[in-house]
Design a protein around this motif. Structure first.
Motif, PDB file in Angstrom:
ATOM      1  N   ILE A   1      -6.838  15.952 -20.585  1.00 37.83           N
ATOM      2  CA  ILE A   1      -7.583  16.403 -19.401  1.00 37.83           C
ATOM      3  C   ILE A   1      -7.959  15.193 -18.540  1.00 37.83           C
ATOM      4  O   ILE A   1      -7.770  15.192 -17.320  1.00 37.83           O
ATOM      5  CB  ILE A   1      -8.846  17.188 -19.815  1.00 37.83           C
ATOM      6  N   TYR A   2      -8.483  14.153 -19.190  1.00 44.44           N
ATOM      7  CA  TYR A   2      -8.890  12.935 -18.471  1.00 44.44           C
ATOM      8  C   TYR A   2      -7.673  12.268 -17.819  1.00 44.44           C
ATOM      9  O   TYR A   2      -7.710  11.884 -16.641  1.00 44.44           O
ATOM     10  CB  TYR A   2      -9.564  11.971 -19.445  1.00 44.44           C
ATOM     11  N   SER A   3      -6.598  12.120 -18.595  1.00 48.68           N
ATOM     12  CA  SER A   3      -5.426  11.396 -18.095  1.00 48.68           C
ATOM     13  C   SER A   3      -4.740  12.120 -16.945  1.00 48.68           C
ATOM     14  O   SER A   3      -4.290  11.488 -15.983  1.00 48.68           O
ATOM     15  CB  SER A   3      -4.433  11.158 -19.241  1.00 48.68           C
TER      16      SER A   3
ATOM     17  N   SER B   1      -1.292   9.882 -10.985  1.00 50.75           N
ATOM     18  CA  SER B   1      -0.729  10.219  -9.678  1.00 50.75           C
ATOM     19  C   SER B   1      -0.110  11.608  -9.758  1.00 50.75           C
ATOM     20  O   SER B   1       0.175  12.119 -10.853  1.00 50.75           O
ATOM     21  CB  SER B   1       0.349   9.203  -9.291  1.00 50.75           C
ATOM     22  N   GLN B   2       0.119  12.207  -8.597  1.00 48.20           N
ATOM     23  CA  GLN B   2       0.676  13.554  -8.567  1.00 48.20           C
ATOM     24  C   GLN B   2       2.055  13.605  -9.234  1.00 48.20           C
ATOM     25  O   GLN B   2       2.372  14.554  -9.968  1.00 48.20           O
ATOM     26  CB  GLN B   2       0.777  14.043  -7.112  1.00 48.20           C
ATOM     27  N   SER B   3       2.848  12.577  -9.022  1.00 43.00           N
ATOM     28  CA  SER B   3       4.199  12.564  -9.601  1.00 43.00           C
ATOM     29  C   SER B   3       4.157  12.410 -11.120  1.00 43.00           C
ATOM     30  O   SER B   3       4.898  13.087 -11.849  1.00 43.00           O
ATOM     31  CB  SER B   3       5.033  11.436  -8.983  1.00 43.00           C
ATOM     32  N   SER B   4       3.284  11.528 -11.618  1.00 43.88           N
ATOM     33  CA  SER B   4       3.155  11.341 -13.070  1.00 43.88           C
ATOM     34  C   SER B   4       2.631  12.607 -13.735  1.00 43.88           C
ATOM     35  O   SER B   4       3.102  13.016 -14.801  1.00 43.88           O
ATOM     36  CB  SER B   4       2.209  10.178 -13.388  1.00 43.88           C
TER      37      SER B   4
ATOM     38  N   LYS C   1       6.323  10.172 -25.292  1.00 43.93           N
ATOM     39  CA  LYS C   1       6.101   9.953 -23.852  1.00 43.93           C
ATOM     40  C   LYS C   1       4.707  10.409 -23.440  1.00 43.93           C
ATOM     41  O   LYS C   1       4.024   9.744 -22.654  1.00 43.93           O
ATOM     42  CB  LYS C   1       7.152  10.704 -23.026  1.00 43.93           C
ATOM     43  N   VAL C   2       4.282  11.557 -23.975  1.00 42.58           N
ATOM     44  CA  VAL C   2       2.951  12.072 -23.651  1.00 42.58           C
ATOM     45  C   VAL C   2       1.885  11.134 -24.217  1.00 42.58           C
ATOM     46  O   VAL C   2       0.904  10.806 -23.543  1.00 42.58           O
ATOM     47  CB  VAL C   2       2.758  13.508 -24.201  1.00 42.58           C
ATOM     48  N   TYR C   3       2.092  10.689 -25.457  1.00 40.23           N
ATOM     49  CA  TYR C   3       1.139   9.766 -26.084  1.00 40.23           C
ATOM     50  C   TYR C   3       1.006   8.482 -25.263  1.00 40.23           C
ATOM     51  O   TYR C   3      -0.109   8.002 -24.994  1.00 40.23           O
ATOM     52  CB  TYR C   3       1.580   9.420 -27.512  1.00 40.23           C
ATOM     53  N   ASN C   4       2.132   7.907 -24.874  1.00 35.28           N
ATOM     54  CA  ASN C   4       2.091   6.666 -24.091  1.00 35.28           C
ATOM     55  C   ASN C   4       1.376   6.877 -22.764  1.00 35.28           C
ATOM     56  O   ASN C   4       0.579   6.030 -22.339  1.00 35.28           O
ATOM     57  CB  ASN C   4       3.512   6.149 -23.843  1.00 35.28           C
ATOM     58  N   PHE C   5       1.624   8.006 -22.125  1.00 34.06           N
ATOM     59  CA  PHE C   5       0.958   8.330 -20.860  1.00 34.06           C
ATOM     60  C   PHE C   5      -0.560   8.415 -21.053  1.00 34.06           C
ATOM     61  O   PHE C   5      -1.331   7.806 -20.295  1.00 34.06           O
ATOM     62  CB  PHE C   5       1.502   9.653 -20.323  1.00 34.06           C
ATOM     63  N   VAL C   6      -0.982   9.152 -22.062  1.00 30.76           N
ATOM     64  CA  VAL C   6      -2.419   9.346 -22.304  1.00 30.76           C
ATOM     65  C   VAL C   6      -3.079   8.022 -22.694  1.00 30.76           C
ATOM     66  O   VAL C   6      -4.185   7.706 -22.239  1.00 30.76           O
ATOM     67  CB  VAL C   6      -2.643  10.420 -23.391  1.00 30.76           C
ATOM     68  N   SER C   7      -2.390   7.243 -23.501  1.00 32.00           N
ATOM     69  CA  SER C   7      -2.939   5.949 -23.925  1.00 32.00           C
ATOM     70  C   SER C   7      -3.055   4.981 -22.750  1.00 32.00           C
ATOM     71  O   SER C   7      -4.097   4.345 -22.545  1.00 32.00           O
ATOM     72  CB  SER C   7      -2.046   5.350 -25.017  1.00 32.00           C
ATOM     73  N   GLU C   8      -2.003   4.887 -21.941  1.00 30.30           N
ATOM     74  CA  GLU C   8      -1.981   3.932 -20.827  1.00 30.30           C
ATOM     75  C   GLU C   8      -2.950   4.300 -19.712  1.00 30.30           C
ATOM     76  O   GLU C   8      -3.455   3.421 -19.003  1.00 30.30           O
ATOM     77  CB  GLU C   8      -0.559   3.837 -20.265  1.00 30.30           C
ATOM     78  N   THR C   9      -3.241   5.593 -19.554  1.00 30.93           N
ATOM     79  CA  THR C   9      -4.184   6.011 -18.511  1.00 30.93           C
ATOM     80  C   THR C   9      -5.623   6.091 -19.016  1.00 30.93           C
ATOM     81  O   THR C   9      -6.519   6.511 -18.297  1.00 30.93           O
ATOM     82  CB  THR C   9      -3.776   7.382 -17.930  1.00 30.93           C
ATOM     83  N   GLY C  10      -5.828   5.686 -20.273  1.00 28.20           N
ATOM     84  CA  GLY C  10      -7.196   5.559 -20.790  1.00 28.20           C
ATOM     85  C   GLY C  10      -7.779   6.813 -21.405  1.00 28.20           C
ATOM     86  O   GLY C  10      -8.979   6.849 -21.734  1.00 28.20           O
ATOM     87  N   GLY C  11      -6.961   7.849 -21.618  1.00 32.06           N
ATOM     88  CA  GLY C  11      -7.483   9.110 -22.143  1.00 32.06           C
ATOM     89  C   GLY C  11      -8.039   9.011 -23.553  1.00 32.06           C
ATOM     90  O   GLY C  11      -9.077   9.609 -23.869  1.00 32.06           O
ATOM     91  N   ILE C  12      -7.361   8.253 -24.402  1.00 30.27           N
ATOM     92  CA  ILE C  12      -7.816   8.114 -25.790  1.00 30.27           C
ATOM     93  C   ILE C  12      -9.119   7.327 -25.844  1.00 30.27           C
ATOM     94  O   ILE C  12     -10.091   7.741 -26.498  1.00 30.27           O
ATOM     95  CB  ILE C  12      -6.717   7.459 -26.652  1.00 30.27           C
ATOM     96  N   ASP C  13      -9.167   6.199 -25.127  1.00 31.22           N
ATOM     97  CA  ASP C  13     -10.401   5.392 -25.102  1.00 31.22           C
ATOM     98  C   ASP C  13     -11.566   6.180 -24.512  1.00 31.22           C
ATOM     99  O   ASP C  13     -12.703   6.101 -25.006  1.00 31.22           O
ATOM    100  CB  ASP C  13     -10.192   4.111 -24.289  1.00 31.22           C
ATOM    101  N   TYR C  14     -11.295   6.955 -23.481  1.00 31.45           N
ATOM    102  CA  TYR C  14     -12.357   7.741 -22.835  1.00 31.45           C
ATOM    103  C   TYR C  14     -12.917   8.774 -23.817  1.00 31.45           C
ATOM    104  O   TYR C  14     -14.138   8.967 -23.908  1.00 31.45           O
ATOM    105  CB  TYR C  14     -11.832   8.448 -21.589  1.00 31.45           C
ATOM    106  N   ALA C  15     -12.043   9.438 -24.561  1.00 33.66           N
ATOM    107  CA  ALA C  15     -12.501  10.459 -25.514  1.00 33.66           C
ATOM    108  C   ALA C  15     -13.358   9.835 -26.606  1.00 33.66           C
ATOM    109  O   ALA C  15     -14.386  10.405 -27.001  1.00 33.66           O
ATOM    110  CB  ALA C  15     -11.299  11.189 -26.122  1.00 33.66           C
ATOM    111  N   TYR C  16     -12.970   8.664 -27.104  1.00 31.63           N
ATOM    112  CA  TYR C  16     -13.799   7.975 -28.094  1.00 31.63           C
ATOM    113  C   TYR C  16     -15.171   7.637 -27.513  1.00 31.63           C
ATOM    114  O   TYR C  16     -16.207   7.833 -28.167  1.00 31.63           O
ATOM    115  CB  TYR C  16     -13.116   6.690 -28.573  1.00 31.63           C
ATOM    116  N   ARG C  17     -15.183   7.132 -26.292  1.00 29.33           N
ATOM    117  CA  ARG C  17     -16.468   6.767 -25.653  1.00 29.33           C
ATOM    118  C   ARG C  17     -17.350   8.001 -25.488  1.00 29.33           C
ATOM    119  O   ARG C  17     -18.559   7.955 -25.707  1.00 29.33           O
ATOM    120  CB  ARG C  17     -16.220   6.114 -24.290  1.00 29.33           C
ATOM    121  N   LYS C  18     -16.743   9.100 -25.067  1.00 30.59           N
ATOM    122  CA  LYS C  18     -17.499  10.339 -24.859  1.00 30.59           C
ATOM    123  C   LYS C  18     -18.100  10.837 -26.169  1.00 30.59           C
ATOM    124  O   LYS C  18     -19.260  11.254 -26.221  1.00 30.59           O
ATOM    125  CB  LYS C  18     -16.577  11.411 -24.267  1.00 30.59           C
TER     126      LYS C  18
END
Length: 326
Positions: A245-247, A252-255, A273-290
Protein backbone atom coordinates in the motif's frame (compact mmCIF):
# COMPACT_ATOMS: atom_id res chain seq x y z
CA UNK A 1 14.69 -15.23 13.51
CA UNK A 2 12.95 -14.58 16.79
CA UNK A 3 14.73 -15.80 19.90
CA UNK A 4 12.23 -18.13 21.58
CA UNK A 5 14.54 -18.44 24.61
CA UNK A 6 14.05 -14.71 25.10
CA UNK A 7 10.31 -15.14 24.97
CA UNK A 8 10.50 -17.80 27.68
CA UNK A 9 12.34 -15.26 29.82
CA UNK A 10 9.69 -12.60 29.15
CA UNK A 11 6.79 -14.84 30.15
CA UNK A 12 8.53 -16.06 33.30
CA UNK A 13 6.43 -13.98 35.74
CA UNK A 14 3.20 -15.53 34.39
CA UNK A 15 4.51 -19.04 33.70
CA UNK A 16 2.32 -20.55 36.40
CA UNK A 17 -0.75 -18.87 34.86
CA UNK A 18 0.22 -20.34 31.48
CA UNK A 19 0.67 -23.79 33.04
CA UNK A 20 -2.87 -23.59 34.40
CA UNK A 21 -4.05 -22.40 31.00
CA UNK A 22 -2.44 -25.38 29.23
CA UNK A 23 -3.88 -27.86 31.72
CA UNK A 24 -7.39 -26.44 31.39
CA UNK A 25 -7.11 -26.31 27.60
CA UNK A 26 -6.26 -30.02 27.51
CA UNK A 27 -9.19 -30.76 29.83
CA UNK A 28 -11.67 -28.81 27.71
CA UNK A 29 -10.55 -30.47 24.47
CA UNK A 30 -10.69 -33.97 25.89
CA UNK A 31 -13.49 -36.30 25.27
CA UNK A 32 -16.73 -35.43 23.52
CA UNK A 33 -16.00 -37.88 20.68
CA UNK A 34 -13.02 -39.89 19.36
CA UNK A 35 -12.82 -37.59 16.32
CA UNK A 36 -12.81 -34.43 18.46
CA UNK A 37 -10.14 -35.95 20.72
CA UNK A 38 -8.00 -36.83 17.70
CA UNK A 39 -8.27 -33.32 16.24
CA UNK A 40 -7.62 -31.79 19.67
CA UNK A 41 -4.39 -33.76 20.03
CA UNK A 42 -3.38 -32.53 16.58
CA UNK A 43 -4.09 -28.90 17.54
CA UNK A 44 -2.26 -29.17 20.85
CA UNK A 45 0.83 -30.51 19.05
CA UNK A 46 1.04 -27.34 16.95
CA UNK A 47 0.38 -24.87 19.76
CA UNK A 48 1.56 -21.36 19.01
CA UNK A 49 3.22 -18.91 21.33
CA UNK A 50 0.00 -18.20 23.25
CA UNK A 51 0.46 -14.49 22.65
CA UNK A 52 -3.09 -13.50 23.70
CA UNK A 53 -3.06 -15.40 27.00
CA UNK A 54 0.38 -13.95 27.76
CA UNK A 55 -0.90 -10.41 27.23
CA UNK A 56 -4.03 -11.12 29.27
CA UNK A 57 -2.00 -12.43 32.22
CA UNK A 58 0.68 -9.73 32.09
CA UNK A 59 -1.81 -6.85 31.83
CA UNK A 60 -4.01 -8.33 34.55
CA UNK A 61 -1.04 -8.76 36.87
CA UNK A 62 0.39 -5.34 36.02
CA UNK A 63 -2.89 -3.62 36.91
CA UNK A 64 -3.49 -5.82 39.99
CA UNK A 65 -6.58 -7.19 38.24
CA UNK A 66 -5.90 -10.93 38.20
CA UNK A 67 -8.91 -12.92 39.44
CA UNK A 68 -9.91 -16.55 39.84
CA UNK A 69 -11.59 -16.42 36.41
CA UNK A 70 -8.66 -14.88 34.50
CA UNK A 71 -7.35 -18.23 33.24
CA UNK A 72 -10.82 -19.29 32.07
CA UNK A 73 -11.26 -15.98 30.25
CA UNK A 74 -7.94 -16.46 28.47
CA UNK A 75 -9.07 -19.94 27.51
CA UNK A 76 -12.31 -18.65 25.98
CA UNK A 77 -10.45 -16.04 23.93
CA UNK A 78 -7.82 -18.53 22.72
CA UNK A 79 -10.50 -21.03 21.69
CA UNK A 80 -12.19 -18.30 19.64
CA UNK A 81 -8.85 -17.44 18.05
CA UNK A 82 -8.19 -21.10 17.21
CA UNK A 83 -11.70 -21.47 15.75
CA UNK A 84 -11.07 -18.54 13.41
CA UNK A 85 -7.82 -20.18 12.25
CA UNK A 86 -9.65 -23.41 11.43
CA UNK A 87 -12.14 -21.47 9.33
CA UNK A 88 -9.35 -19.36 7.76
CA UNK A 89 -7.48 -22.47 6.63
CA UNK A 90 -10.57 -23.65 4.76
CA UNK A 91 -11.11 -20.26 3.10
CA UNK A 92 -7.41 -19.99 2.15
CA UNK A 93 -7.14 -23.68 1.17
CA UNK A 94 -4.07 -23.86 3.42
CA UNK A 95 -2.28 -27.17 3.85
CA UNK A 96 0.26 -26.16 6.48
CA UNK A 97 0.15 -24.09 9.65
CA UNK A 98 3.11 -23.78 12.02
CA UNK A 99 4.91 -26.44 10.04
CA UNK A 100 2.29 -29.17 10.28
CA UNK A 101 -0.77 -30.18 8.30
CA UNK A 102 -3.90 -28.13 8.82
CA UNK A 103 -7.07 -29.84 10.01
CA UNK A 104 -8.70 -29.39 6.61
CA UNK A 105 -5.68 -31.02 4.93
CA UNK A 106 -5.45 -33.97 7.33
CA UNK A 107 -9.22 -34.47 7.54
CA UNK A 108 -11.67 -32.45 5.40
CA UNK A 109 -12.96 -28.90 4.97
CA UNK A 110 -16.26 -29.89 6.57
CA UNK A 111 -14.54 -31.29 9.65
CA UNK A 112 -12.37 -28.18 9.98
CA UNK A 113 -15.43 -25.90 9.84
CA UNK A 114 -17.39 -28.00 12.32
CA UNK A 115 -14.42 -28.22 14.70
CA UNK A 116 -14.19 -24.43 14.56
CA UNK A 117 -17.90 -24.22 15.41
CA UNK A 118 -17.31 -26.63 18.31
CA UNK A 119 -14.53 -24.41 19.69
CA UNK A 120 -16.73 -21.32 19.41
CA UNK A 121 -19.44 -23.13 21.40
CA UNK A 122 -16.90 -24.21 24.03
CA UNK A 123 -15.64 -20.65 24.36
CA UNK A 124 -19.08 -19.17 24.94
CA UNK A 125 -19.94 -21.91 27.41
CA UNK A 126 -16.84 -20.97 29.42
CA UNK A 127 -17.78 -17.28 29.28
CA UNK A 128 -21.25 -17.92 30.70
CA UNK A 129 -19.61 -19.45 33.78
CA UNK A 130 -17.85 -16.14 34.49
CA UNK A 131 -21.21 -14.64 35.47
CA UNK A 132 -19.97 -11.36 33.96
CA UNK A 133 -22.30 -9.77 31.45
CA UNK A 134 -19.63 -7.17 30.67
CA UNK A 135 -17.07 -9.84 29.81
CA UNK A 136 -19.55 -11.69 27.60
CA UNK A 137 -20.49 -8.42 25.89
CA UNK A 138 -16.85 -7.50 25.21
CA UNK A 139 -15.80 -10.92 23.94
CA UNK A 140 -18.93 -11.23 21.80
CA UNK A 141 -18.24 -7.83 20.26
CA UNK A 142 -14.60 -8.78 19.62
CA UNK A 143 -15.71 -12.00 17.91
CA UNK A 144 -18.11 -10.04 15.73
CA UNK A 145 -15.28 -7.67 14.80
CA UNK A 146 -13.07 -10.61 13.76
CA UNK A 147 -15.75 -11.78 11.29
CA UNK A 148 -16.21 -8.24 9.94
CA UNK A 149 -12.45 -7.88 9.46
CA UNK A 150 -12.17 -11.20 7.64
CA UNK A 151 -15.04 -10.31 5.32
CA UNK A 152 -13.62 -6.85 4.64
CA UNK A 153 -10.23 -8.37 3.81
CA UNK A 154 -11.84 -10.69 1.25
CA UNK A 155 -13.90 -7.79 -0.11
CA UNK A 156 -10.78 -5.67 -0.64
CA UNK A 157 -8.64 -8.38 -2.23
CA UNK A 158 -7.22 -6.96 -5.44
CA UNK A 159 -8.20 -3.38 -4.56
CA UNK A 160 -4.92 -1.64 -5.36
CA UNK A 161 -6.40 1.69 -4.28
CA UNK A 162 -6.91 0.53 -0.68
CA UNK A 163 -5.69 3.26 1.68
CA UNK A 164 -3.51 2.80 4.74
CA UNK A 165 -6.40 3.93 6.94
CA UNK A 166 -8.75 1.32 5.46
CA UNK A 167 -6.09 -1.38 5.87
CA UNK A 168 -5.58 -0.41 9.53
CA UNK A 169 -9.34 -0.59 10.14
CA UNK A 170 -9.48 -4.07 8.62
CA UNK A 171 -6.62 -5.52 10.67
CA UNK A 172 -7.91 -3.76 13.80
CA UNK A 173 -11.11 -5.78 13.44
CA UNK A 174 -9.51 -8.99 12.19
CA UNK A 175 -6.64 -9.23 14.67
CA UNK A 176 -6.49 -6.41 17.21
CA UNK A 177 -10.01 -7.03 18.51
CA UNK A 178 -8.94 -10.17 20.42
CA UNK A 179 -5.81 -8.41 21.75
CA UNK A 180 -8.07 -5.54 22.85
CA UNK A 181 -10.45 -7.75 24.82
CA UNK A 182 -7.58 -9.84 26.24
CA UNK A 183 -6.05 -6.72 27.78
CA UNK A 184 -9.41 -5.34 28.90
CA UNK A 185 -10.38 -8.59 30.64
CA UNK A 186 -8.54 -7.81 33.89
CA UNK A 187 -10.29 -4.48 34.53
CA UNK A 188 -13.63 -6.02 33.51
CA UNK A 189 -13.35 -8.95 35.91
CA UNK A 190 -12.15 -6.70 38.73
CA UNK A 191 -14.97 -4.18 38.13
CA UNK A 192 -12.62 -1.27 37.44
CA UNK A 193 -13.85 2.06 36.12
CA UNK A 194 -14.26 2.91 32.45
CA UNK A 195 -10.98 4.82 32.34
CA UNK A 196 -8.98 1.76 33.40
CA UNK A 197 -10.87 -0.45 30.96
CA UNK A 198 -10.29 1.96 28.08
CA UNK A 199 -6.56 2.39 28.63
CA UNK A 200 -5.90 -1.36 28.76
CA UNK A 201 -8.22 -1.97 25.81
CA UNK A 202 -6.43 0.75 23.83
CA UNK A 203 -3.07 -0.81 24.68
CA UNK A 204 -4.31 -4.16 23.34
CA UNK A 205 -5.77 -2.57 20.21
CA UNK A 206 -2.53 -0.79 19.27
CA UNK A 207 -0.35 -3.80 20.02
CA UNK A 208 -2.69 -6.06 18.06
CA UNK A 209 -2.48 -3.80 14.99
CA UNK A 210 1.32 -3.71 15.32
CA UNK A 211 1.36 -7.51 15.62
CA UNK A 212 -0.62 -7.92 12.38
CA UNK A 213 1.56 -5.45 10.47
CA UNK A 214 4.61 -7.45 11.58
CA UNK A 215 2.84 -10.69 10.63
CA UNK A 216 2.02 -9.31 7.18
CA UNK A 217 5.69 -8.48 6.71
CA UNK A 218 6.44 -12.21 6.87
CA UNK A 219 5.00 -12.49 3.36
CA UNK A 220 8.07 -10.50 2.27
CA UNK A 221 10.80 -11.48 4.72
CA UNK A 222 9.61 -14.71 6.37
CA UNK A 223 11.44 -18.03 6.44
CA UNK A 224 9.17 -20.61 4.78
CA UNK A 225 10.63 -23.41 6.94
CA UNK A 226 9.20 -21.64 9.98
CA UNK A 227 6.09 -19.91 8.64
CA UNK A 228 4.97 -22.97 6.67
CA UNK A 229 4.30 -21.02 3.46
CA UNK A 230 6.33 -19.53 0.65
CA UNK A 231 6.99 -15.77 0.70
CA UNK A 232 4.80 -13.80 -1.68
CA UNK A 233 1.72 -16.01 -1.48
CA UNK A 234 -0.45 -13.24 -0.07
CA UNK A 235 0.74 -10.33 -2.20
CA UNK A 236 0.64 -12.36 -5.42
CA UNK A 237 -3.01 -13.29 -4.77
CA UNK A 238 -3.99 -9.63 -4.39
CA UNK A 239 -4.01 -9.34 -0.60
CA UNK A 240 -3.27 -5.73 0.25
CA UNK A 241 -0.91 -5.16 3.17
CA UNK A 242 0.98 -2.11 4.38
CA UNK A 243 4.32 -2.55 2.53
CA UNK A 244 2.58 -2.68 -0.87
CA UNK A 245 0.00 0.00 0.00
CA UNK A 246 2.81 2.41 0.97
CA UNK A 247 4.97 1.58 -2.05
CA UNK A 248 2.14 1.93 -4.59
CA UNK A 249 1.33 5.33 -3.12
CA UNK A 250 4.96 6.48 -3.43
CA UNK A 251 5.62 5.05 -6.90
CA UNK A 252 5.37 6.81 -10.22
CA UNK A 253 2.29 6.11 -12.29
CA UNK A 254 4.24 3.91 -14.71
CA UNK A 255 5.90 1.85 -11.95
CA UNK A 256 2.59 1.46 -10.16
CA UNK A 257 0.92 0.22 -13.36
CA UNK A 258 3.74 -2.22 -14.04
CA UNK A 259 3.66 -3.76 -10.53
CA UNK A 260 -0.13 -4.09 -10.53
CA UNK A 261 0.12 -5.84 -13.89
CA UNK A 262 2.72 -8.26 -12.52
CA UNK A 263 0.53 -9.10 -9.51
CA UNK A 264 -2.57 -9.56 -11.65
CA UNK A 265 -0.60 -11.90 -13.90
CA UNK A 266 0.20 -13.81 -10.69
CA UNK A 267 3.20 -15.89 -11.71
CA UNK A 268 5.13 -17.24 -8.74
CA UNK A 269 8.52 -16.28 -10.19
CA UNK A 270 7.35 -12.66 -10.48
CA UNK A 271 7.37 -12.15 -6.71
CA UNK A 272 11.05 -11.17 -6.79
CA UNK A 273 10.17 -8.12 -8.91
CA UNK A 274 7.40 -7.13 -6.50
CA UNK A 275 9.70 -7.65 -3.51
CA UNK A 276 12.44 -5.50 -5.04
CA UNK A 277 9.92 -2.77 -5.85
CA UNK A 278 8.49 -2.72 -2.32
CA UNK A 279 11.95 -2.84 -0.74
CA UNK A 280 13.43 -0.09 -2.94
CA UNK A 281 10.46 2.25 -2.41
CA UNK A 282 10.69 1.86 1.36
CA UNK A 283 7.54 -0.19 1.97
CA UNK A 284 9.18 -2.79 4.19
CA UNK A 285 11.04 -0.22 6.31
CA UNK A 286 7.88 1.88 6.63
CA UNK A 287 5.83 -1.10 7.85
CA UNK A 288 8.45 -1.92 10.50
CA UNK A 289 8.48 1.71 11.67
CA UNK A 290 4.68 1.79 11.82
CA UNK A 291 4.54 -1.41 13.88
CA UNK A 292 7.14 -0.10 16.32
CA UNK A 293 5.40 3.26 16.58
CA UNK A 294 2.05 1.64 17.39
CA UNK A 295 3.66 -0.65 19.95
CA UNK A 296 5.16 2.34 21.76
CA UNK A 297 1.87 4.22 21.63
CA UNK A 298 0.24 1.22 23.26
CA UNK A 299 2.77 1.15 26.07
CA UNK A 300 2.18 4.86 26.67
CA UNK A 301 -1.49 4.07 27.35
CA UNK A 302 -0.59 2.00 30.42
CA UNK A 303 2.42 3.98 31.63
CA UNK A 304 0.70 4.31 35.03
CA UNK A 305 1.61 0.69 35.83
CA UNK A 306 5.24 1.00 34.70
CA UNK A 307 6.72 0.31 38.14
CA UNK A 308 6.34 -3.44 37.99
CA UNK A 309 8.09 -6.45 36.50
CA UNK A 310 4.90 -7.17 34.55
CA UNK A 311 5.13 -3.85 32.70
CA UNK A 312 8.78 -4.56 31.89
CA UNK A 313 7.77 -7.90 30.44
CA UNK A 314 4.95 -6.26 28.47
CA UNK A 315 7.55 -3.90 27.04
CA UNK A 316 9.68 -6.89 26.09
CA UNK A 317 6.69 -8.68 24.54
CA UNK A 318 5.69 -5.63 22.49
CA UNK A 319 9.21 -5.40 21.08
CA UNK A 320 9.20 -9.17 20.50
CA UNK A 321 5.93 -9.22 18.58
CA UNK A 322 6.76 -6.20 16.40
CA UNK A 323 10.20 -7.52 15.40
CA UNK A 324 8.90 -10.73 13.79
CA UNK A 325 11.04 -11.82 10.87
CA UNK A 326 10.20 -15.52 10.69
Amino acid sequence: MLNTDKMMEYIGPVQEDLNQFSAKLSDHLRGDSPLISSIARHLLKSRGKRIRPVFLFLTSRAGDNFTEFSVDASLAIELIHTATLLHDDVVDESELRRGQQTVNAQWTNLISVLMGDYLFAKAFRIMVESDSIELMRSISRATERVAVGELRQIEETGNFDLSEEEYINIIADKTASLFNVSCETGPILNNRNDRDRKKFASFGEKVGIAFQIADDLLDYVGDSDITGKQPGIDVMTGQMTLPLIYSLKKASQSSRKEIIGIIKNSKEESFEKVYNFVSETGGIDYAYRKANELGQQGLDEIISVRNSVYFERLENMVNFTTARVS
